[in-house]
Design a protein around this motif. Sequence first.
Motif, PDB file in Angstrom:
ATOM      1  N   ASP A  59       0.830  -1.204   0.000  1.00 31.65           N
ATOM      2  CA  ASP A  59       0.000   0.000   0.000  1.00 31.65           C
ATOM      3  C   ASP A  59       0.865   1.254   0.000  1.00 31.65           C
ATOM      4  O   ASP A  59       0.577   2.209  -0.719  1.00 31.65           O
ATOM      5  CB  ASP A  59      -0.948   0.015   1.201  1.00 31.65           C
ATOM      6  CG  ASP A  59      -2.188  -0.837   0.994  1.00 31.65           C
ATOM      7  OD1 ASP A  59      -2.508  -1.157  -0.175  1.00 31.65           O
ATOM      8  OD2 ASP A  59      -2.843  -1.180   1.993  1.00 31.65           O
ATOM      9  N   ILE A  63       0.718   4.158  -2.794  1.00 28.80           N
ATOM     10  CA  ILE A  63       0.432   5.551  -2.437  1.00 28.80           C
ATOM     11  C   ILE A  63       1.531   6.458  -2.958  1.00 28.80           C
ATOM     12  O   ILE A  63       1.258   7.521  -3.535  1.00 28.80           O
ATOM     13  CB  ILE A  63       0.257   5.684  -0.911  1.00 28.80           C
ATOM     14  CG1 ILE A  63      -0.997   4.923  -0.477  1.00 28.80           C
ATOM     15  CG2 ILE A  63       0.194   7.150  -0.491  1.00 28.80           C
ATOM     16  CD1 ILE A  63      -0.996   4.526   0.984  1.00 28.80           C
ATOM     17  N   ASP A  66      -7.882   2.501   4.701  1.00 28.41           N
ATOM     18  CA  ASP A  66      -8.182   2.904   3.326  1.00 28.41           C
ATOM     19  C   ASP A  66      -7.992   4.398   3.096  1.00 28.41           C
ATOM     20  O   ASP A  66      -8.480   4.952   2.107  1.00 28.41           O
ATOM     21  CB  ASP A  66      -9.615   2.501   2.960  1.00 28.41           C
ATOM     22  CG  ASP A  66      -9.743   0.996   2.760  1.00 28.41           C
ATOM     23  OD1 ASP A  66      -8.721   0.348   2.446  1.00 28.41           O
ATOM     24  OD2 ASP A  66     -10.861   0.467   2.901  1.00 28.41           O
ATOM     25  N   THR A  67      -7.285   5.049   3.999  1.00 31.11           N
ATOM     26  CA  THR A  67      -6.935   6.466   3.895  1.00 31.11           C
ATOM     27  C   THR A  67      -5.443   6.593   4.146  1.00 31.11           C
ATOM     28  O   THR A  67      -4.886   5.851   4.952  1.00 31.11           O
ATOM     29  CB  THR A  67      -7.720   7.299   4.945  1.00 31.11           C
ATOM     30  OG1 THR A  67      -9.104   7.067   4.783  1.00 31.11           O
ATOM     31  CG2 THR A  67      -7.433   8.775   4.804  1.00 31.11           C
ATOM     32  N   ARG A 121      -8.827   5.094  -0.783  1.00 32.47           N
ATOM     33  CA  ARG A 121      -8.900   3.967  -1.704  1.00 32.47           C
ATOM     34  C   ARG A 121     -10.313   3.923  -2.287  1.00 32.47           C
ATOM     35  O   ARG A 121     -11.285   3.831  -1.549  1.00 32.47           O
ATOM     36  CB  ARG A 121      -8.575   2.661  -0.991  1.00 32.47           C
ATOM     37  CG  ARG A 121      -8.316   1.528  -1.958  1.00 32.47           C
ATOM     38  CD  ARG A 121      -8.080   0.183  -1.289  1.00 32.47           C
ATOM     39  NE  ARG A 121      -7.456   0.199   0.002  1.00 32.47           N
ATOM     40  CZ  ARG A 121      -6.249  -0.331   0.268  1.00 32.47           C
ATOM     41  NH1 ARG A 121      -5.544  -0.887  -0.687  1.00 32.47           N
ATOM     42  NH2 ARG A 121      -5.772  -0.309   1.501  1.00 32.47           N
ATOM     43  N   GLU A 122     -10.394   4.036  -3.612  1.00 34.23           N
ATOM     44  CA  GLU A 122     -11.668   3.943  -4.320  1.00 34.23           C
ATOM     45  C   GLU A 122     -11.543   2.879  -5.401  1.00 34.23           C
ATOM     46  O   GLU A 122     -10.658   2.978  -6.249  1.00 34.23           O
ATOM     47  CB  GLU A 122     -12.045   5.270  -4.984  1.00 34.23           C
ATOM     48  CG  GLU A 122     -12.553   6.320  -4.039  1.00 34.23           C
ATOM     49  CD  GLU A 122     -13.084   7.551  -4.751  1.00 34.23           C
ATOM     50  OE1 GLU A 122     -13.628   8.398  -4.055  1.00 34.23           O
ATOM     51  OE2 GLU A 122     -12.952   7.684  -5.992  1.00 34.23           O
ATOM     52  N   GLY A 156     -10.290   0.034  -5.433  1.00 34.70           N
ATOM     53  CA  GLY A 156      -8.984  -0.593  -5.484  1.00 34.70           C
ATOM     54  C   GLY A 156      -7.825   0.315  -5.857  1.00 34.70           C
ATOM     55  O   GLY A 156      -6.688  -0.135  -5.892  1.00 34.70           O
ATOM     56  N   ALA A 157      -8.080   1.584  -6.134  1.00 36.61           N
ATOM     57  CA  ALA A 157      -7.015   2.530  -6.520  1.00 36.61           C
ATOM     58  C   ALA A 157      -6.939   3.665  -5.501  1.00 36.61           C
ATOM     59  O   ALA A 157      -7.950   4.050  -4.912  1.00 36.61           O
ATOM     60  CB  ALA A 157      -7.287   3.095  -7.911  1.00 36.61           C
ATOM     61  N   TRP A 158      -5.737   4.204  -5.316  1.00 40.75           N
ATOM     62  CA  TRP A 158      -5.553   5.337  -4.417  1.00 40.75           C
ATOM     63  C   TRP A 158      -5.822   6.623  -5.179  1.00 40.75           C
ATOM     64  O   TRP A 158      -5.217   6.876  -6.221  1.00 40.75           O
ATOM     65  CB  TRP A 158      -4.141   5.334  -3.836  1.00 40.75           C
ATOM     66  CG  TRP A 158      -3.955   4.207  -2.864  1.00 40.75           C
ATOM     67  CD1 TRP A 158      -3.351   3.012  -3.105  1.00 40.75           C
ATOM     68  CD2 TRP A 158      -4.409   4.180  -1.508  1.00 40.75           C
ATOM     69  NE1 TRP A 158      -3.402   2.232  -1.975  1.00 40.75           N
ATOM     70  CE2 TRP A 158      -4.044   2.925  -0.980  1.00 40.75           C
ATOM     71  CE3 TRP A 158      -5.089   5.087  -0.701  1.00 40.75           C
ATOM     72  CZ2 TRP A 158      -4.321   2.561   0.337  1.00 40.75           C
ATOM     73  CZ3 TRP A 158      -5.367   4.722   0.612  1.00 40.75           C
ATOM     74  CH2 TRP A 158      -4.984   3.469   1.117  1.00 40.75           C
ATOM     75  N   ARG A 159      -6.756   7.425  -4.672  1.00 42.56           N
ATOM     76  CA  ARG A 159      -7.163   8.682  -5.300  1.00 42.56           C
ATOM     77  C   ARG A 159      -6.970   9.837  -4.316  1.00 42.56           C
ATOM     78  O   ARG A 159      -7.142   9.660  -3.107  1.00 42.56           O
ATOM     79  CB  ARG A 159      -8.638   8.634  -5.718  1.00 42.56           C
ATOM     80  CG  ARG A 159      -8.966   7.519  -6.677  1.00 42.56           C
ATOM     81  CD  ARG A 159      -8.452   7.820  -8.068  1.00 42.56           C
ATOM     82  NE  ARG A 159      -8.776   6.745  -8.985  1.00 42.56           N
ATOM     83  CZ  ARG A 159      -7.890   6.195  -9.796  1.00 42.56           C
ATOM     84  NH1 ARG A 159      -6.653   6.606  -9.810  1.00 42.56           N
ATOM     85  NH2 ARG A 159      -8.248   5.233 -10.602  1.00 42.56           N
TER      86      ARG A 159
END
Length: 137
Positions: free
Chosen positions: A3, A7, A80-81, A103-104, A106-109
């Motif tokens: 992760d 990121i 997830d942040t 995490r949205e 499955g992708a980091w936004r």
Amino acid sequence: MTDSDAILAANLEFYRAFATRDFAAMEALWAKAAPVACVHPGWPALADRQAVMESWRGILSNPEAPRIVCYDEQVFLYGDTALVICEEELGGGTLIASNLFVREEGAWRIAHHQAGQLVTRRSPGRRASRPPSSRLN
């Protein structure tokens, strides 16, 4: 890929989109489901996706916008942040920035970006997020 690595890769893509003035890439990096906000240096807070994207469209379309390089990234993972704190080197000086990722699907936004003037550094050294030969400034 861990992760933290994912990121850092997303953070690098944010600065790559900024440096290459790629609005489509910048727009794709921002969260669509989570609320977003942005505080550009000297600007009031922008608190919705449309306002944030309009600000980036204006910045990236401005030929006078400064070139930027990111240094000294630190990742703080909270499930997830995640928060990335880094330095931004611009033509006129150095800023300290925080980039909040969610995490949205499955992708980091990016959900939040804030940058401001860095007056004092905690250490004299800096390390670039990529080798000097690939700097984008």
